[in-house]
Design a protein around this motif. Structure first.
Motif, PDB file in Angstrom:
ATOM      1  N   HIS A 872      -5.563   8.699   3.142  1.00 27.96           N
ATOM      2  CA  HIS A 872      -5.438   7.660   4.167  1.00 27.96           C
ATOM      3  C   HIS A 872      -4.015   7.123   4.144  1.00 27.96           C
ATOM      4  CE1 HIS A 872      -9.725   7.518   5.007  1.00 27.96           C
ATOM      5  NE2 HIS A 872      -9.967   7.524   3.701  1.00 27.96           N
ATOM      6  N   LEU A 873      -3.315   7.259   5.244  1.00 30.67           N
ATOM      7  CA  LEU A 873      -1.948   6.755   5.328  1.00 30.67           C
ATOM      8  C   LEU A 873      -1.967   5.234   5.250  1.00 30.67           C
ATOM      9  CD1 LEU A 873       1.073   7.149   5.825  1.00 30.67           C
ATOM     10  CD2 LEU A 873       0.585   7.085   8.281  1.00 30.67           C
ATOM     11  N   GLN A 874      -1.327   4.692   4.205  1.00 29.27           N
ATOM     12  CA  GLN A 874      -1.278   3.232   4.048  1.00 29.27           C
ATOM     13  C   GLN A 874       0.051   2.660   4.504  1.00 29.27           C
ATOM     14  OE1 GLN A 874      -2.375   2.118   0.082  1.00 29.27           O
ATOM     15  NE2 GLN A 874      -4.501   2.804   0.327  1.00 29.27           N
ATOM     16  N   GLY A 875       1.089   3.475   4.528  1.00 31.38           N
ATOM     17  CA  GLY A 875       2.372   2.966   4.982  1.00 31.38           C
ATOM     18  C   GLY A 875       3.518   3.686   4.304  1.00 31.38           C
ATOM     19  N   TYR A 876       4.690   3.052   4.367  1.00 30.58           N
ATOM     20  CA  TYR A 876       5.900   3.600   3.760  1.00 30.58           C
ATOM     21  C   TYR A 876       6.539   2.536   2.886  1.00 30.58           C
ATOM     22  CZ  TYR A 876       5.551   7.448   7.093  1.00 30.58           C
ATOM     23  OH  TYR A 876       5.119   8.534   7.803  1.00 30.58           O
ATOM     24  N   LYS A 877       7.140   2.987   1.766  1.00 26.47           N
ATOM     25  CA  LYS A 877       7.881   2.082   0.886  1.00 26.47           C
ATOM     26  C   LYS A 877       9.353   2.453   0.918  1.00 26.47           C
ATOM     27  CE  LYS A 877       4.367   0.655  -2.476  1.00 26.47           C
ATOM     28  NZ  LYS A 877       4.022   0.596  -3.927  1.00 26.47           N
ATOM     29  N   VAL A 878      10.165   1.413   1.039  1.00 28.88           N
ATOM     30  CA  VAL A 878      11.616   1.599   1.014  1.00 28.88           C
ATOM     31  C   VAL A 878      12.130   1.015  -0.296  1.00 28.88           C
ATOM     32  CG1 VAL A 878      13.797   1.064   2.122  1.00 28.88           C
ATOM     33  CG2 VAL A 878      11.779   1.522   3.520  1.00 28.88           C
ATOM     34  N   VAL A 923      13.102   6.493   0.859  1.00 29.11           N
ATOM     35  CA  VAL A 923      11.840   6.143   1.513  1.00 29.11           C
ATOM     36  C   VAL A 923      10.754   7.078   0.995  1.00 29.11           C
ATOM     37  CG1 VAL A 923      10.663   5.785   3.711  1.00 29.11           C
ATOM     38  CG2 VAL A 923      13.129   5.451   3.562  1.00 29.11           C
ATOM     39  N   ARG A 924       9.549   6.530   0.769  1.00 30.28           N
ATOM     40  CA  ARG A 924       8.422   7.314   0.282  1.00 30.28           C
ATOM     41  C   ARG A 924       7.181   6.953   1.105  1.00 30.28           C
ATOM     42  NH1 ARG A 924       9.502   6.557  -6.237  1.00 30.28           N
ATOM     43  NH2 ARG A 924      11.754   6.223  -6.034  1.00 30.28           N
ATOM     44  N   VAL A 925       6.335   7.954   1.346  1.00 28.86           N
ATOM     45  CA  VAL A 925       5.070   7.704   2.038  1.00 28.86           C
ATOM     46  C   VAL A 925       4.010   7.345   1.012  1.00 28.86           C
ATOM     47  CG1 VAL A 925       4.344  10.137   2.001  1.00 28.86           C
ATOM     48  CG2 VAL A 925       3.438   8.619   3.746  1.00 28.86           C
TER      49      VAL A 925
END
Length: 1321
Positions: A872-878, A923-925
Motif C-alpha cells: 500500500h503506497l503510504q507516501g514519499y520521504k525526503v 527521496v524514498r517511497v
C-alpha cells in the motif's frame, strides 16, 4: 327563431345516467357498459347564450358532446351554415366542436358578431346547442363637454351628473378625487343607481374642485374618467360679506340664516312610478330626497310585508334590495322621506314577469324494441311560454315521419318503438323574455343480458345481521333475475329471502348455515348469463369483561378492563374515549392490550370512560364512570425500592420464543416504572446474567425471543423512582433446540504478515450464537481478478488462519462461514484482502530542486510505478541535510531531517533552510512494510541572506572624550559580510535624543575607538552587520564618558560650528556633531518582519509597522511561482495580523502586506507552505535517556545561579550610572501606560522602574544573542503561538528584531512611532 340561454351547469351530463319513465330501461352507472352501448349525441358543455367577448383576445365558442359512435360537429351563423374551412381565422379543436376565432393575429372581433348554433351528430341522431349571441365588449370614451362650476348656497340640494358612455356590458360607476381617494358618502351625500352624486343639502366642507366620476369596464379592464367638476358652497358669512359691500346696515341685519326645508324627492320624480323585473333576478328600488335637516328614508309594501330573509337595505336605506324575486313580490312599494319639518313619499308599482323555467324537462329514454314511452316538456313563465318540438335539430313538422311517434302539445308519445326510432328531440319553451332549449334522446337498444357484479365476489356478514348479495345487470329487453344456492341448488323462494328490483338478494337474518356460494341468473329473449358470489358468516365481536364503575382517591392509580372475544379471522382495534372524546395527551394514561390504566389520578380525570372495539364488520362498546375523591389524612409515607417479583411462569414454549409472566412485589409507595428481564445461559456461561429486555411497570407478561441451543433461566427486576428491587428467584430452565448458525463471523480481514503469506482473521461467534454443538468455520479464498477456484478449509473454533506461499501483495477474495453439527450458516459476503507487503523495489527518479529563497526550497520527483511499490503506497520521504556553510567552509555534525508527504504526491516544500549553505537530499517511497531505496543524492545551495546580529558588543575604556567598542562577528553570517553599521546618539538630562551619527566599518574590523566625545555624556549605540542582501538584526548598548572632575576640560565650541569633531581610531573620517537637540520625527512609513505560521488550509500573517497611526492594512497573496494576479484581503481596524483561510494543503504561497492611502507602499514578499507535510527528525543523541538527564541537571544548575545573582543584585541598590540608565531607556522600547494601554512618557529621575530589554546590560557590558537551533519552528520566524479551530491566532509574538535607530543629520525622522509620541512640541 329560438332565443338563446345557456344550459344550467347542473344538467350537462345526462346521456345515459337517467331516471326513466316506468316503461323505460334503467342504465347502470358502469363505465365499461357505457363504452360498449350505442347512444345518440348529448351536449355536455356550451358557451352562454349571451356571450360578451374581449375584442383583444381570441374568441372561443365552446361546444362539447359525447355519444357512441363519437359525434361530428357543424355550426350555423345567423341561421345559415357556417363553413369554417373557408375562413383562415377560424379553427375547430380536434375531437370537439369548440370554435377558436383568431383575433390576436389580425382578425377583428366586430366581424364575428352574430348568432351561432352548434350541432353534434352521429348515426343515432343530432343534438343542438343554444343560440349563442357573440358580441364584443365596448368601453367608449367620454364625450367632450364643458363643465361649468357649481355655485350653491349652503343648505341647498345638488345633483352632480355622471352620464357615463354606453358600454357593453354597462360600466361600474364610482366617484373619487384627484388623489384617487373615494369621496366619503353618508345619509346626506350618496351615489344613485344611475351613477349621479346626490347632495340632500350642501355644506361648506363640500367645496372642492375635484369631483370626478369614473367608469370601470370590467371586460376590457379599463377605467374612463370624466372631467373634474367644481363645487363652491356659499355660506351665510360669505353672503353677508358680499351684501355688506352693496347694501345698508339695515339690509345686512335683515339677511336670513340658512333656511330649513322639508323633504323633496330628487329621484324618482313625481308621486308614482313603475318597475318591471324578471323572476329570479334582484329587485332594486331607490329613493333619494333633498331637505334640511337631512331626511331619513323608510320603506313599506302596501297591503303586505317585505319578504323576510330576502330583503336588504343599502346606500343608507335609500335603496331597497330584494333577491330572488318571484311573482308573489309584485305590488306597490312606498318609500317615505321624513325630517323634522315634514315628509314626502313615492309609490313604485312593481310587476314581476318570468322568462320560461322548467316544470318538467324532457329526460332521455332507453327502450327495448316494441316498448312504449313518453317525452314530457313542461315549462312556465309570465306570460305563459309556447312549446315547440324538434327532431334531430329540425322542426318536428318537417322531420322524417316515425309511425311510433305522436306529438300531443308538450308530450311526445312513443308506441311499439323499433331500433330506427332512435333520435334526439329538442323541446323549445319561449316567451318575450327568453327561451329554454333541452335535448332528450330516445335510444332503442336490443342487448343480451349482462351481469355487472364482479365474479366470485366475497361478502362477509356478522351472524344475525342482514346480508345483501348484489347482482347488477343490464339487458334490453329487461332481463329476469333468479337466484340459486350451491352448485346444484334449487331456485330460492320463500319469506326468508327478499328479491330487489335491481337484482340484489337480501337475507334479512343471516345465520351460520347461510354460508355458501350463491348463483345469480339473468335471462331475456336474447340470451342468458349467470354469476357466482360467496357469503361468509362471522361471529360477532363481544366485550366479555366490561369496564366497571370505580372510585379512586386523588393521586392514586386505577385500571379499567375491556376483555373481548371476536371472530378469529377478524382483527379488532380497541379505542378508549373519555367523555366521548379522545383521551388526554398525558403520559399518565397507559393503554394496554385489554385495559386502561391511569397513574397519579387528579380531579380532572373524573368522567365516563368508554371502550370501543372495531372490526371491519362490526363495532361494540362499553362504558364506566370514574369518581375521584380526596385521600384521607395518612401518616408520613415511607418510600422504598419495590419488593422483588415472584411466581415466575413460562408458557407458550416455541423453538424461538416463550412467554414469561410474573406477579409484581409490593411497590412500597412508589409506583413501579418498568421491569427488567435478565437471562442466564446455563450451557455456555453458567452463573452470568445478561440483560434481555424491559417492559412498562403496568405489564406482567412478555413474549421473549430465544436463540437455539441455549439453556435459559430468567429472572425479573422491578424498578421505581427509588431504585431497583432484588432479582426475583430464577424461573425454571428451558433448553432450546439446536439449529444451524444464523450468522457468520464479523470483521473478516485479510492482511499479510510476510511477503509470501495471507493472514485471515475474524471475530469468533459467542457461545449462544453458535446455535448448536460443534462450532467450526469454513475459510475460503481465491486470488482476485484471476480465474481460480475457491480454496476452502474447515478450522476449529479459532479466529485466525494463515495461507502460505502467496505472491507478494496481490488482492484476494475472502469469506468465512460458520457451521456446526446441524449445518451451515447462510452464505457469507466476500471481503477483499491482500497478501503480505515487501519493501519497495525502486527509488523515485528525476529528482529536481527549485530554490525559492534563502530558507525555502521546492523538491520534485517522478512517482515510482505502482507495481514496484509491492504494498500500500503510504507516501514519499525526503531526507535532507546541511553539508556545510558556504561562508565558513567548516563542516559540522550532519543532522538529517525527514519530511513525509502522504499519498501519491510528487513534490513538496523544504522549509527552515539556512542561508548560504550547501545541502543534499534524496527521496524514498514508503509502503506498509517500510522504505524503498534512496534516490541518488541531489546537491543544492541556498543563496545569501541577511546575517544574524553580532555575537556581542562590548564598550570599554571610557575616558573624558572617548570610548572603545569591541564586537564579535555574527554567529550566523548567512553569507559574506560586507561591512558593519554603527549608529549612535547622545541622550541629555532632559531625556532628549541628540543627532544620530552613522559609521560604516569594514567587515574585517573587530574594534573601534571613538574620540572627541562630550564628557559625562550618555550615548546609545546601535550595531549590526551587512551582507550583499541587506542588514541583519541589530544589538544595542549604552555607555557614558567619565566626568571632568577638575572642571578644566570642556569641548571646544566654535561659533557657527557647534561641538568639536569626533575622531575615530580606525577611520580617517572626521565627523562634527552639531549641538542642536530636537524632537524626534516619525520614520517614513514602513512594514517589515512579515512572518507566517501555516496550517493545512489557513495561515496567520503578522508584521511590524512604523508610521502614522490609523493605517488601513491589506494582505496580498498568491501561489508561489505563479503569474496569476495577487489576491487581496482587507484587514479590519489597525491590527498587525490577519488569518488567510481557504488555502490549498501542501501548496507554497507568496505573501506581502501593504497600507491604503500611503502612496501604496508595501512590504517585501515572504513565502510559506501549507500542510500536510510533516517534518520528522532522524533519531540522534537528543532522544537518548542519558543525554536528557544531563541536560536537566545543567538546567537546574543554571536556575540556581540565576536565583543567587538576582538576590545579590537586589541587595546592591542603585548607583549614579544606573539611575541615568533608568532615565534614558531605549527610545525604541518605550513603556506603555498600564491604565489605558497607550504609550507613556519616559519616567523622571525619581522613577526607579527596571530598565527595558536593551537598556540593561550584563556587568561586562556585552550583549549576546542566543544561537538559533535547526528546528523547523524557525520557519515561523518567531511566532510562538497557536491557532484556534477557526484559524484565529492566539498567543503573543516573540523574537522581534531590534528596531532601526533614527537617522542623524540626513533625516529628521524619529527611530519609531513611539519616539514621535514622546517628543517635545
Amino acid at each position: 327563431m329560438m332565443k338563446k340561454k345557456s344550459i344550467p351547469a347542473s344538467k350537462p351530463f345526462l346521456i345515459l345516467f337517467l331516471c326513466q319513465m316506468i316503461s323505460a330501461l334503467d342504465v347502470p352507472l358502469d363505465s365499461k357498459l357505457l363504452e360498449e352501448l350505442s347512444q345518440p349525441p348529448t351536449i355536455t358543455h356550451q358557451s352562454p347564450k349571451d356571450y360578451i367577448v374581449d375584442p383583444r383576445e381570441n374568441i372561443v365558442i365552446q361546444c362539447e358532446a359525447k355519444g357512441k359512435p363519437p359525434p361530428s360537429f357543424s355550426w350555423t351563423r345567423n341561421g345559415t351554415h357556417f363553413d369554417i374551412d373557408k375562413d383562415a381565422q377560424v379553427t375547430m379543436k380536434p375531437n370537439s366542436g369548440t370554435l377558436v376565432i383568431n383575433i390576436m393575429n389580425g382578425g377583428k372581433a366586430e366581424a364575428y358578431e352574430g348568432v351561432y348554433q352548434c350541432t353534434a351528430r352521429n348515426e343515432r341522431g343530432a343534438a343542438i346547442s343554444n343560440n349563442i349571441v357573440i358580441r364584443p365588449s365596448r368601453s367608449p370614451l367620454w364625450t367632450k363637454e364643458k363643465l361649468e362650476p357649481h355655485q350653491v348656497r349652503e343648505g341647498d340640494s345638488l345633483v352632480l351628473h355622471c352620464r357615463p358612455p354606453v358600454g357593453l356590458p354597462p360600466p361600474i360607476i364610482f366617484w373619487m378625487d384627484n388623489a384617487f381617494q373615494r369621496l366619503p358618502q353618508s345619509e346626506r351625500v350618496s351615489q344613485g343607481l344611475n351613477g349621479d352624486l346626490y347632495f340632500s343639502n350642501v355644506q361648506p366642507e363640500d367645496t372642492r374642485e375635484d369631483y370626478i366620476c369614473y367608469a370601470r369596464f370590467n371586460h376590457t379592464q379599463t377605467i374612463q374618467q370624466k372631467q373634474p367638476i367644481s363645487v363652491k358652497v356659499f355660506s351665510l358669512d360669505s353672503l353677508n360679506d358680499t351684501i355688506a359691500a352693496n347694501l345698508s346696515d339695515t339690509d345686512i341685519y335683515g339677511a336670513k340664516p340658512v333656511t330649513e326645508r322639508q323633504p323633496v324627492l330628487l329621484t324618482p320624480t313625481g308621486s308614482t312610478s313603475t318597475k318591471v323585473e324578471l323572476r329570479g333576478n334582484v329587485l332594486l328600488l331607490e329613493c333619494i330626497a333633498a331637505g334640511l335637516p337631512t331626511p331619513v328614508i323608510r320603506w313599506i309594501k302596501e297591503g303586505g310585508e317585505l319578504p323576510a330573509n330576502r330583503t336588504f337595505f343599502e346606500n343608507f336605506k335609500k335603496t331597497l334590495k330584494i333577491i330572488d324575486v318571484s311573482e308573489a313580490d309584485s305590488g306597490n312599494y312606498k318609500c317615505i322621506a321624513r325630517n323634522t319639518l315634514g315628509s314626502v313619499h313615492h309609490v313604485i308599482s312593481v310587476t314581476v314577469k318570468a322568462a320560461p323555467y322548467w316544470i318538467t324537462a324532457p329526460r332521455n329514454l332507453v327502450l327495448s324494441p316494441g316498448e312504449d314511452g313518453t317525452l314530457i316538456c313542461r315549462a312556465n313563465g309570465n306570460p305563459k311560454p309556447s312549446i315547440s318540438w324538434l327532431a334531430n335539430g329540425v322542426p318536428i313538422a318537417i322531420a322524417p315521419e316515425d309511425p311510433s311517434r305522436k306529438v300531443d302539445g308538450d308530450t311526445i308519445i312513443f308506441s311499439h318503438v323499433q331500433e330506427r326510432s332512435s333520435a334526439v328531440y329538442q323541446c323549445n319553451a319561449s316567451n318575450e323574455y327568453g327561451y329554454l332549449l333541452a335535448n332528450a334522446f330516445v335510444n332503442v337498444l336490443a342487448e343480451p343480458p349482462r351481469i355487472l357484479t364482479p365474479a366470485n365476489k366475497l361478502y362477509q356478514v356478522i351472524a344475525d345481521s342482514p346480508a345483501l348479495l348484489d347482482c347488477a345487470y343490464f339487458g334490453s329487453p329487461k332481463p329476469e333475475i333468479e337466484w340459486f344456492k350451491g352448485v346444484k341448488g334449487s331456485i330460492l323462494r320463500g319469506n326468508e329471502y327478499v328479491f330487489h328490483d335491481n337484482g340484489t338478494l337480501e337475507i334479512p337474518v343471516a345465520q351460520k348455515d347461510s354460508t355458501g356460494t350463491y348463483t345469480c341468473v339473468a335471462r331475456n329473449e336474447l340470451g342468458k348469463i349467470q354469476n357466482e358470489v360467496h357469503l361468509e358468516i362471522k361471529d360477532p365481536t363481544m366485550i366479555i369483561k366490561q369496564p366497571e364503575y370505580k372510585v379512586v382517591q386523588r393521586y392514586g392509580q386505577v385500571s379499567f378492563e375491556c376483555i373481548i372475544k371476536h371472530d378469529s379471522t377478524l382483527l379488532p382495534t380497541v379505542i378508549w374515549l373519555k367523555d366521548n372524546d379522545e383521551l388526554p395527551d398525558d403520559e399518565r394514561f397507559l393503554v394496554g392490550k385489554d385495559n386502561l390504566t391511569i397513574m397519579n389520578v387528579t380531579d380532572k380525570d373524573d368522567g365516563t370512560y368508554t371502550c370501543i372495539v372495531n372490526t371491519t364488520l362490526d363495532s361494540v362498546s362499553a362504558s364506566a364512570v370514574l369518581t375521584v375523591v380526596a385521600a384521607p389524612p395518612t401518616p408520613a409515607i415511607i418510600y422504598a425500592r419495590p419488593n422483588p417479583p415472584f411466581d415466575l411462569e413460562l408458557t407458550g414454549q416455541l423453538e424461538r420464543s416463550i412467554e414469561l409472566s410474573w406477579i409484581p412485589g409490593d411497590e412500597n409507595n412508589s409506583p413501579i416504572t418498568h421491569f427488567v428481564i435478565e437471562y442466564e445461559d446455563g450451557l455456555h456461561e453458567p452463573g452470568v446474567w445478561h440483560y434481555q429486555t424491559e417492559v412498562p411497570g403496568t405489564q406482567t407478561t412478555v413474549q421473549l425471543k430465544l436463540s437455539p441451543y441455549v439453556n435459559y433461566s430468567f429472572r425479573v427486576v422491578a424498578v421505581n423512582k427509588i431504585g431497583r428491587s432484588q432479582p426475583s428467584e430464577p424461573s425454571e430452565q428451558y433448553l432450546t433446540k439446536s439449529a444451524s448458525p444464523d450468522e457468520n463471523p464479523a470483521n473478516v480481514q485479510g492482511i499479510g504478515s510476510e511477503p509470501d503469506n495471507l493472514v485471515i482473521t475474524w471475530e469468533s461467534l459467542k457461545g449462544f450464537q453458535s446455535n448448536g454443538p460443534g462450532l467450526q468455520y469454513k475459510v475460503s479464498w481465491r486470488q482476485k481478478d484471476v480465474d481460480d477456484e475457491w480454496t476452502s478449509v474447515i478450522v476449529a473454533n479459532v479466529s485466525k488462519y494463515i495461507v502460505s506461499g502467496t505472491p507478494t501483495f496481490v488482492p484476494y477474495e475472502i469469506k468465512v462461514q460458520a457451521l456446526n453439527d446441524l449445518g451451515y450458516a447462510p452464505e457469507p459476503s466476500e471481503v477483499i484482502g491482500h497478501s503480505g507487503e515487501d519493501l519497495p523495489m525502486v527509488a523515485p527518479g528525476n529528482v529536481q530542486v527549485h530554490v525559492i529563497n534563502s530558507t525555502l526550497a521546492k523538491v520534485h520527483w517522478d512517482p515510482v510505478p505502482l507495481k514496484t511499490v509491492r504494498g500500500h503506497l503510504q507516501g514519499y520521504k525526503v531526507y535532507y541535510w546541511k553539508v556545510q556553510s558556504l561562508s565558513r567552509r567548516s563542516r559540522r555534525h550532519v543532522e538529517k531531517k525527514i519530511l513525509t508527504f502522504r499519498g501519491n504526491k510528487t513534490f513538496g516544500m523544504l522549509p527552515g533552510l539556512e542561508p548560504y549553505s550547501s545541502y543534499k537530499l534524496n527521496v524514498r517511497v514508503v509502503n506498509g512494510k517500510g522504505e524503498g531505496p534512496a534516490s541518488p543524492d541531489k546537491v543544492f545551495k541556498t543563496p545569501e541572506g541577511v546575517p544574524s546580529s553580532p555575537s556581542y558588543l562590548k564598550i570599554t575604556n571610557p575616558t573624558l572624550d572617548s570610548l572603545t567598542l569591541e564586537w564579535g562577528s555574527p554567529t550566523h553570517p548567512n553569507g559574506v559580510l560586507t561591512s558593519y553599521i554603527l549608529k549612535f546618539q547622545p541622550i541629555n538630562n532632559t531625556h532628549e535624543l541628540g543627532p544620530l551619527v552613522e559609521i560604516r566599518i569594514p567587515a574585517n574590523e573587530s574594534s573601534l575607538i571613538l574620540k572627541n566625545l562630550n564628557y559625562s555624556t550618555r550615548y546609545k549605540f546601535y550595531f549590526n552587520a551587512q551582507t550583499s542582501v541587506g542588514s541583519g538584526s541589530q544589538i544595542t548598548e549604552e555607555a557614558v564618558t567619565i566626568m571632568d572632575e577638575a572642571g578644566i576640560l570642556h569641548p571646544a565650541v566654535v561659533a557657527g560650528k557647534g561641538y568639536s569633531e569626533i575622531l575615530f581610531a580606525t577611520s580617517p573620517v572626521m565627523h562634527t556633531v552639531r549641538p542642536t537637540f530636537y524632537k524626534v520625527q516619525p520614520l517614513y512609513p514602513r512594514i517589515r518582519n512579515v512572518t507566517t505560521a501555516a496550517a493545512e488550509t489557513y495561515a496567520n500573517i503578522s508584521w511590524e509597522y512604523e508610521g502614522p497611526d490609523h493605517a488601513n492594512f491589506y494582505v496580498e497573496y498568491g501561489v508561489a511561482g505563479s503569474k496569476e494576479d495577487w489576491k487581496k484581503e482587507i484587514v479590519n481596524g489597525s491590527r498587525s495580523f490577519f488569518v488567510l483561510k481557504g488555502l490549498t494543503p501542501g501548496t507554497a504561497y507568496k505573501v506581502r502586506v501593504g497600507a491604503e492611502g500611503l502612496s501604496g507602499f508595501r512590504s517585501s514578499e515572504d513565502v510559506f507552505e501549507t500542510g500536510p507535510a510533516m517534518a520528522s527528525r532522524q533519531v540522534d543523541i537528543a532522544t537518548q535517556g542519558w543525554f536528557i538527564g544531563l541536560m536537566c541537571a545543567v538546567a537546574l544548575l543554571i536556575l540556581i545561579l540565576l536565583i543567587v545573582c538576582f538576590i545579590r543584585r537586589n541587595k546592591g541598590g542603585k548607583y549614579p550610572v544606573k539611575e541615568k540608565e533608568d532615565a534614558h531607556a531605549d527610545p525604541e522600547i518605550q513603556p506603555m501606560k498600564e491604565d489605558d494601554g497607550t504609550f507613556g512618557e519616559y519616567s523622571d529621575a525619581e522613577d526607579h522602574k527596571p530598565l527595558k530589554k536593551g537598556s540593561r546590560t550584563p556587568s561586562d557590558r556585552t550583549v549576546k544573542k542566543e544561537d538559533s537551533d535547526d528546528s523547523l519552528v524557525d520557519y515561523g520566524e518567531g511566532v510562538n503561538g497557536q491557532f484556534n479551530e477557526d484559524g484565529s491566532f492566539i498567543g503573543q509574538y516573540s523574537g522581534k528584531k531590534e528596531k532601526e535607530p533614527a537617522e542623524g543629520n540626513e533625516s529628521s525622522e524619529a527611530p519609531s512611532p513611539v519616539n514621535a509620541m514622546n517628543s517635545f512640541v
